[in-house]
Scaffold this motif. Structure first.
Motif, short mmCIF file in Angstrom:
data_model
loop_
_atom_site.label_atom_id
_atom_site.label_comp_id
_atom_site.label_asym_id
_atom_site.label_seq_id
_atom_site.Cartn_x
_atom_site.Cartn_y
_atom_site.Cartn_z
N LYS A 176 0.83 -1.21 0.00
CA LYS A 176 0.00 0.00 0.00
C LYS A 176 0.86 1.26 0.00
CE LYS A 176 -3.82 -2.36 2.28
NZ LYS A 176 -4.55 -2.59 3.55
N ALA A 177 1.95 1.26 0.77
CA ALA A 177 2.85 2.41 0.77
C ALA A 177 3.50 2.59 -0.60
CB ALA A 177 3.92 2.24 1.84
N PHE A 178 3.85 1.48 -1.24
CA PHE A 178 4.45 1.55 -2.57
C PHE A 178 3.47 2.17 -3.56
CE2 PHE A 178 5.55 -0.44 -6.70
CZ PHE A 178 6.87 -0.03 -6.81
N LYS A 179 2.21 1.79 -3.48
CA LYS A 179 1.19 2.37 -4.36
C LYS A 179 1.04 3.87 -4.12
CE LYS A 179 -3.83 2.18 -5.32
NZ LYS A 179 -3.81 2.35 -6.78
N VAL A 180 0.97 4.26 -2.85
CA VAL A 180 0.83 5.68 -2.51
C VAL A 180 1.99 6.49 -3.09
CG1 VAL A 180 0.86 7.35 -0.62
CG2 VAL A 180 -0.57 5.31 -0.44
N LEU A 181 3.21 6.01 -2.90
CA LEU A 181 4.39 6.75 -3.36
C LEU A 181 4.47 6.76 -4.88
CD1 LEU A 181 7.01 5.52 -0.74
CD2 LEU A 181 5.93 7.76 -0.85
N GLU A 183 2.06 6.66 -7.06
CA GLU A 183 1.05 7.55 -7.63
C GLU A 183 1.38 9.02 -7.38
OE1 GLU A 183 -2.67 6.02 -6.21
OE2 GLU A 183 -2.66 4.38 -7.67
N ARG A 184 2.09 9.31 -6.29
CA ARG A 184 2.53 10.69 -6.05
C ARG A 184 3.52 11.15 -7.12
NH1 ARG A 184 1.24 13.42 -1.24
NH2 ARG A 184 -0.53 12.33 -0.29
N PHE A 185 4.19 10.18 -7.76
CA PHE A 185 5.16 10.52 -8.81
C PHE A 185 4.64 10.15 -10.19
CE2 PHE A 185 7.82 10.46 -5.02
CZ PHE A 185 8.56 11.62 -5.21
N GLY A 186 3.32 9.98 -10.31
CA GLY A 186 2.70 9.80 -11.62
C GLY A 186 2.81 8.42 -12.22
N ILE A 187 3.11 7.40 -11.42
CA ILE A 187 3.22 6.04 -11.93
C ILE A 187 1.95 5.26 -11.61
CG2 ILE A 187 4.46 3.84 -11.70
CD1 ILE A 187 6.97 5.45 -11.09
N GLU A 188 1.32 4.71 -12.66
CA GLU A 188 0.12 3.89 -12.46
C GLU A 188 0.48 2.64 -11.67
OE1 GLU A 188 -3.28 3.78 -13.60
OE2 GLU A 188 -3.05 5.93 -13.82
N CYS A 189 -0.30 2.36 -10.63
CA CYS A 189 0.04 1.25 -9.74
C CYS A 189 -1.22 0.71 -9.09
CB CYS A 189 1.01 1.75 -8.66
SG CYS A 189 1.54 0.49 -7.47
N THR A 190 -1.24 -0.59 -8.85
CA THR A 190 -2.32 -1.19 -8.06
C THR A 190 -1.74 -2.25 -7.14
OG1 THR A 190 -4.53 -2.16 -8.18
CG2 THR A 190 -2.88 -3.08 -9.65
N CYS A 191 -2.48 -2.55 -6.09
CA CYS A 191 -2.11 -3.65 -5.20
C CYS A 191 -2.69 -4.95 -5.74
CB CYS A 191 -2.64 -3.40 -3.79
SG CYS A 191 -1.92 -1.95 -2.98
N VAL A 192 -1.99 -6.04 -5.52
CA VAL A 192 -2.38 -7.34 -6.05
C VAL A 192 -2.42 -8.35 -4.91
CG1 VAL A 192 -1.75 -9.21 -7.61
CG2 VAL A 192 -1.29 -6.85 -8.26
N LEU A 193 -3.49 -9.13 -4.87
CA LEU A 193 -3.61 -10.20 -3.89
C LEU A 193 -3.19 -11.53 -4.52
CD1 LEU A 193 -7.04 -9.28 -2.31
CD2 LEU A 193 -4.82 -9.13 -1.18
N GLY A 194 -2.54 -12.34 -3.72
CA GLY A 194 -2.15 -13.67 -4.18
C GLY A 194 -1.95 -14.58 -3.00
N GLU A 195 -1.57 -15.80 -3.27
CA GLU A 195 -1.23 -16.74 -2.22
C GLU A 195 -0.17 -17.70 -2.74
OE1 GLU A 195 -4.96 -18.55 -1.26
OE2 GLU A 195 -4.84 -20.01 -2.88
N THR A 196 0.65 -18.20 -1.82
CA THR A 196 1.72 -19.09 -2.24
C THR A 196 1.13 -20.37 -2.83
OG1 THR A 196 1.86 -20.05 -0.01
CG2 THR A 196 3.32 -18.20 -0.51
N ASN A 197 1.79 -20.90 -3.83
CA ASN A 197 1.31 -22.13 -4.47
C ASN A 197 2.14 -23.34 -4.05
OD1 ASN A 197 3.65 -21.69 -5.91
ND2 ASN A 197 2.60 -21.00 -7.76
N ASP A 198 2.70 -23.26 -2.81
CA ASP A 198 3.51 -24.35 -2.29
C ASP A 198 2.71 -25.33 -1.43
OD1 ASP A 198 2.97 -22.77 -0.13
OD2 ASP A 198 5.06 -22.39 0.42
N GLY A 199 1.38 -25.18 -1.45
CA GLY A 199 0.52 -26.05 -0.65
C GLY A 199 0.04 -25.40 0.63
N ARG A 200 0.78 -24.43 1.13
CA ARG A 200 0.36 -23.75 2.37
C ARG A 200 -0.67 -22.66 2.10
NH1 ARG A 200 5.15 -21.15 5.07
NH2 ARG A 200 5.65 -20.60 2.91
#
Length: 344
Positions: A176-181, A183-200
């Motif tokens: 979230k901090a990365f997205k905020v920063l 966008e303050r410098f004009g870079i399109e950004c979104t947060c992405v959800l995922g999960e590990t695919n190692d079985g856990r």
């Protein structure tokens, strides 16, 4: 647009609720009542606002909105502290000032994004204790109410507040901090959800950015210095879907298929020929003193185990007597090592 990715993927009803929630948070109100909305739609809209607008959801107490439905209305209740907002704003401006001192007018999106990445990777510590407790709760008692309560009690670690103010958080705070920063410098950004695919199936949050026309993944947490390898890594700076999917199942389709924004590609550190990799490592070591070495081998015929041995042997064989490889990590062909002076 990436910056409004989650809003753009809502239906018309949820978009209307999203607008009410966003308006409420922008006014720094303490509660939000939405007429003619069901709890499920309201929760989906709330989550979309959290993902799209972390600049609103940054203060302790308003990380998580739990809706209560009655008489065709949904009500969110949350805390809001003027002191927290002031503290966050002060530290955010300090971060922006520090970045402005490093970013040049000639920098392209890639260069700006990397400086933001470096800033967070060099200032944030990962909250392993909060992460471990969250994973244990998710494994043993994964009810929405219990998880919501836990996240509310540790809201700093799950928000940009933790990354910007406390300098300590989990992956959600960093993303979230990365997205905020960005966008303050004009870079399109979104947060992405995922999960590990190692079985856990451990949940994870990172980012997708648009760099000079290339859509690509960035995972700052993967680059944080570790006790055993105290150096910034760039394994998932400019990563493609193919690379990310080796470790994570991603929620959403982002179409990140261009290698052109990869750190290794941009830095000339990507090798598909083993001989060329060896030549580079020998040449690098001949001129290396203290410092980090990073390469990516995506060719055939060498396993990670063999690559680790090759990597370590070449570095150590060609270091002068005062230096040695003190730490090394190899995963999916990406090699990171630290050369240090052993005579100090």
């Amino acid at each position: 647009m990436l910056s409004s990715y989650y809003y753009d993927n809502l239906d018309a009803r949820a978009k209307a609720v999203y607008g009410v929630i966003q308006s409420t948070l922008s006014r720094a109100a303490r509660e939000c009542t939405i007429a003619c909305a069901d709890a499920e739609t309201a929760q989906v809209a709330w989550q979309a606002v959290v993902m799209d607008r972390p600049d609103f959801i940054n203060y302790p107490g308003i990380l998580w909105g739990v809706p209560q439905a009655r008489n065709n209305t949904v009500r969110f209740e949350f805390e809001y502290s003027d002191a927290d907002e002031s503290e966050y704003s002060y530290h955010l401006q300090s971060a922006l000032d520090r970045l402005n001192g490093k970013i040049k007018s000639s920098d392209d999106d890639y260069a700006v994004c990397k400086k933001i990445y470096d800033y967070l990777a060099s200032t944030v510590k990962y909250s392993s204790d909060v992460y471990d407790k969250y994973c244990e709760l998710a494994r043993t008692n994964p009810s929405l109410s219990r998880i919501a309560e836990f996240m509310l009690n540790h809201s700093n670690a799950f928000s940009a507040y933790g990354a910007i103010v406390d300098k300590r958080c989990v992956c959600q705070g960093v993303a979230k901090a990365f997205k905020v920063l960005c966008e303050r410098f004009g870079i399109e950004c979104t947060c992405v959800l995922g999960e590990t695919n190692d079985g856990r199936k451990v949940p994870h949050m990172f980012n997708v950015v648009e760099l000079d026309g290339i859509r690509t993944f960035v995972d700052v947490v993967s680059g944080l210095p570790a006790d055993k390898l105290p150096m910034i890594r760039y394994d998932y700076f400019g990563a493609t879907s193919r690379m990310v999917q080796k470790r994570f199942t991603v929620k959403g389709e982002f179409g990140c298929n261009d290698e052109g924004a990869s750190y290794y590609t941009r830095s000339g550190l990507r090798f598909s020929d083993a001989y060329e990799l060896k030549r580079y490592l020998v040449a690098f070591t001949a001129h290396a003193t203290d410092g980090a070495v990073r390469v990516f081998y995506d060719g055939k015929g060498i396993s990670d185990c063999e690559l680790r041995t090759l990597f370590s042997d070449i570095i150590n064989d060609h270091c002068d007597s005062a230096h040695e490889m003190s730490a090394v990590s190899v995963m999916d062909g990406m090699c990171n090592g630290l050369i240090t002076n052993i005579e100090r």
